[in-house]
Write a protein that holds these residues in place. Sequence first.
Motif, PDB file in Angstrom:
ATOM      1  N   TYR A 213       7.765  -1.795   0.561  1.00 15.74           N
ATOM      2  CA  TYR A 213       7.619  -0.621  -0.114  1.00 15.74           C
ATOM      3  C   TYR A 213       8.497   0.588  -0.014  1.00 15.74           C
ATOM      4  N   CYS A 214       9.064   0.988   1.217  1.00 15.96           N
ATOM      5  CA  CYS A 214       9.514   2.439   1.090  1.00 15.96           C
ATOM      6  C   CYS A 214      10.965   2.414   0.632  1.00 15.96           C
ATOM      7  N   ASP A 215      11.034   3.782   0.002  1.00  9.95           N
ATOM      8  CA  ASP A 215      12.517   4.335  -0.356  1.00  9.95           C
ATOM      9  C   ASP A 215      13.369   4.782   0.939  1.00  9.95           C
ATOM     10  N   ARG A 216      12.539   5.358   1.779  1.00  6.18           N
ATOM     11  CA  ARG A 216      13.007   5.889   3.106  1.00  6.18           C
ATOM     12  C   ARG A 216      11.999   5.746   4.222  1.00  6.18           C
ATOM     13  N   ALA A 217      12.458   5.997   5.326  1.00  2.00           N
ATOM     14  CA  ALA A 217      11.710   5.885   6.475  1.00  2.00           C
ATOM     15  C   ALA A 217      12.129   6.764   7.514  1.00  2.00           C
ATOM     16  N   VAL A 218      10.993   7.529   8.099  1.00  3.06           N
ATOM     17  CA  VAL A 218      11.128   8.567   9.244  1.00  3.06           C
ATOM     18  C   VAL A 218      10.764   7.979  10.499  1.00  3.06           C
ATOM     19  N   LEU A 219      11.437   8.111  11.412  1.00  3.06           N
ATOM     20  CA  LEU A 219      11.334   7.700  12.921  1.00  3.06           C
ATOM     21  C   LEU A 219      10.678   8.804  13.958  1.00  3.06           C
ATOM     22  N   LEU A 220       9.441   8.952  14.343  1.00  3.13           N
ATOM     23  CA  LEU A 220       8.925   9.735  15.288  1.00  3.13           C
ATOM     24  C   LEU A 220       9.115   9.156  16.746  1.00  3.13           C
ATOM     25  N   ASN A 221       9.445   9.924  17.808  1.00  5.31           N
ATOM     26  CA  ASN A 221       9.162   9.717  18.852  1.00  5.31           C
ATOM     27  C   ASN A 221       8.767  10.714  19.804  1.00  5.31           C
ATOM     28  N   LYS A 222       7.676  10.741  20.585  1.00  3.20           N
ATOM     29  CA  LYS A 222       7.109  11.672  21.222  1.00  3.20           C
ATOM     30  C   LYS A 222       7.182  13.236  20.578  1.00  3.20           C
ATOM     31  N   GLY A 223       6.894  13.198  19.266  1.00  4.37           N
ATOM     32  CA  GLY A 223       6.567  14.373  18.559  1.00  4.37           C
ATOM     33  C   GLY A 223       8.070  14.925  17.938  1.00  4.37           C
ATOM     34  N   ARG A 224       8.937  14.233  18.152  1.00  2.00           N
ATOM     35  CA  ARG A 224      10.353  14.782  17.672  1.00  2.00           C
ATOM     36  C   ARG A 224      10.548  13.618  16.356  1.00  2.00           C
ATOM     37  N   LYS A 225      11.219  14.065  15.496  1.00  2.00           N
ATOM     38  CA  LYS A 225      11.868  13.490  14.608  1.00  2.00           C
ATOM     39  C   LYS A 225      13.254  12.802  15.028  1.00  2.00           C
ATOM     40  N   VAL A 226      13.256  11.591  15.389  1.00  2.00           N
ATOM     41  CA  VAL A 226      14.275  10.853  15.830  1.00  2.00           C
ATOM     42  C   VAL A 226      15.729  10.598  14.519  1.00  2.00           C
ATOM     43  N   MET A 227      15.340  10.172  13.518  1.00  2.00           N
ATOM     44  CA  MET A 227      15.800  10.040  12.467  1.00  2.00           C
ATOM     45  C   MET A 227      15.368   9.823  11.054  1.00  2.00           C
ATOM     46  N   GLU A 228      15.934   9.935  10.050  1.00  2.00           N
ATOM     47  CA  GLU A 228      15.460   9.469   8.920  1.00  2.00           C
ATOM     48  C   GLU A 228      16.583   8.657   7.973  1.00  2.00           C
ATOM     49  N   GLY A 229      16.260   7.716   7.435  1.00  2.00           N
ATOM     50  CA  GLY A 229      17.301   6.900   6.750  1.00  2.00           C
ATOM     51  C   GLY A 229      16.552   5.683   6.052  1.00  2.00           C
ATOM     52  N   THR A 230      17.525   4.636   5.802  1.00  2.00           N
ATOM     53  CA  THR A 230      16.756   3.449   5.003  1.00  2.00           C
ATOM     54  C   THR A 230      15.748   2.873   5.869  1.00  2.00           C
ATOM     55  N   PRO A 231      15.027   1.943   5.225  1.00  2.00           N
ATOM     56  CA  PRO A 231      13.767   1.443   6.043  1.00  2.00           C
ATOM     57  C   PRO A 231      14.470   0.429   7.082  1.00  2.00           C
ATOM     58  N   LYS A 232      15.451  -0.353   6.561  1.00  2.00           N
ATOM     59  CA  LYS A 232      16.246  -1.052   7.673  1.00  2.00           C
ATOM     60  C   LYS A 232      16.713  -0.502   8.889  1.00  2.00           C
ATOM     61  N   GLU A 233      17.194   0.802   8.627  1.00  2.00           N
ATOM     62  CA  GLU A 233      17.913   1.529   9.634  1.00  2.00           C
ATOM     63  C   GLU A 233      16.928   2.187  10.391  1.00  2.00           C
ATOM     64  N   ALA A 234      15.668   2.437  10.071  1.00  2.00           N
ATOM     65  CA  ALA A 234      14.644   3.168  10.687  1.00  2.00           C
ATOM     66  C   ALA A 234      13.777   1.978  11.534  1.00  2.00           C
TER      67      ALA A 234
END
Length: 420
Positions: A213-234
């Motif tokens: 479903y997603c156009d982009r995805a954001v990865l959080l870890n321990k309260g920090r944004k690790v990365m955002e990018g394509t769903p597959k990358e995330a």
Amino acid sequence: MGQTAIRVSQVSKIYKLYDTPSARLKDALGLSRKKNFREHAALHDIDLEIRKGETIGIIGTNGSGKSTLLKIITGVIRPSGGEVTVQGRISALLELGAGFNQEYTGIENVYLQGTMMGFSREEIAAKMDDILEFADIGAFVSQPVKTYSSGMFVRLAFAVAINIEPEILIVDEALSVGDVFFQAKCYRKFEEFKEMGKTILFVSHDLSSITKYCDRAVLLNKGRKVMEGTPKEAVDRYKMALVEQKEAERLENTALWKPEASGEKWRDSISVNPETLEYGDKQAEIIDFAIVDETGKLSNVIEKGASFTIKMKVLFQEAVAEPIFAFTLKNLMGIELTGTNTMVEKQLVDPAQKGAVRIVSFTQKMTLQGGEYLLSLGCTGYEQEEFKVHHRLYDVCSLGVISEKNTVGYFDMDSLVEIE
């Protein structure tokens, strides 16, 4: 590039953790001269921009701050720092039915929820037929909510939130509610929203939904944004984060499973339930346990389809003639989904003498759907044909399953599909 629907700028959230209620009260009243709390940073300087019409997924390990971020965006809680701006009316599927009044009827609660979302009674009335049709709870809509089953309660809460026609839809794992037919209806509505160009922000452990479903995805870890990018990358980076989770938490305590490792216990390297329920006569005692992934690492997280091992170490305080070792996996609602024991498996167990230690391993393929589960362990036996419970540990730790494909129900049948 479209207009901005949600902008999150340098958002942080710090919670004060108190050891006792009295310490919290003293601090609230300004009666304490010393700092009698610990600070826990749930979010650190998060930046995120979501454009109108985008579907954005947020993923991360447990405790990464996903739900906290959604609650700040929806105004449920205030940030400790930074700011959030929202352009458009939000409908949030977070804690479904949290604002329901148990004494009100279903109809009255629909008006209550709609009013809380900022709609007039006329606007809510215009949507009432759609809401009731979607919830499909029949005559119960005229009964007090306190008489509802949990399933009816969730269906009505979901129906209100999703049929109000918001400009922005925010979802926190809510698409997994109800039975499979209701879930299918929810997903169809979700797809309608996407086709209508609505802005959607959602958290899910179902990685297949993120990639679908997603156009982009954001990865959080321990309260920090690790990365955002394509769903597959995330998703790929998320899998790495799961493998690294215990390394990040315990640093030096993430070695491969080694029974001789410097006196440390296996359980020290996984997340253990501090409120584990245990009982038994302790003639045999479970002194250690572990979940081991197929690479040999101790981990509370297993990929669906992978092999994994549940281990327990048992010390016999007394001689036991016929010990039986067992494990059970339950879902978060407490329903036993699977489990086995050495007797069922026709595994002959020799009598154990006082002071003996046995290490028992159950190795199997993970076929449960992606989600969170609870592990229970047991050592029982028979004494002159009388069944004895020596030691049971209920819900001793969680077991998370990550999956790129969730089928219907609790298990994946691993079907082979052929079309001729």
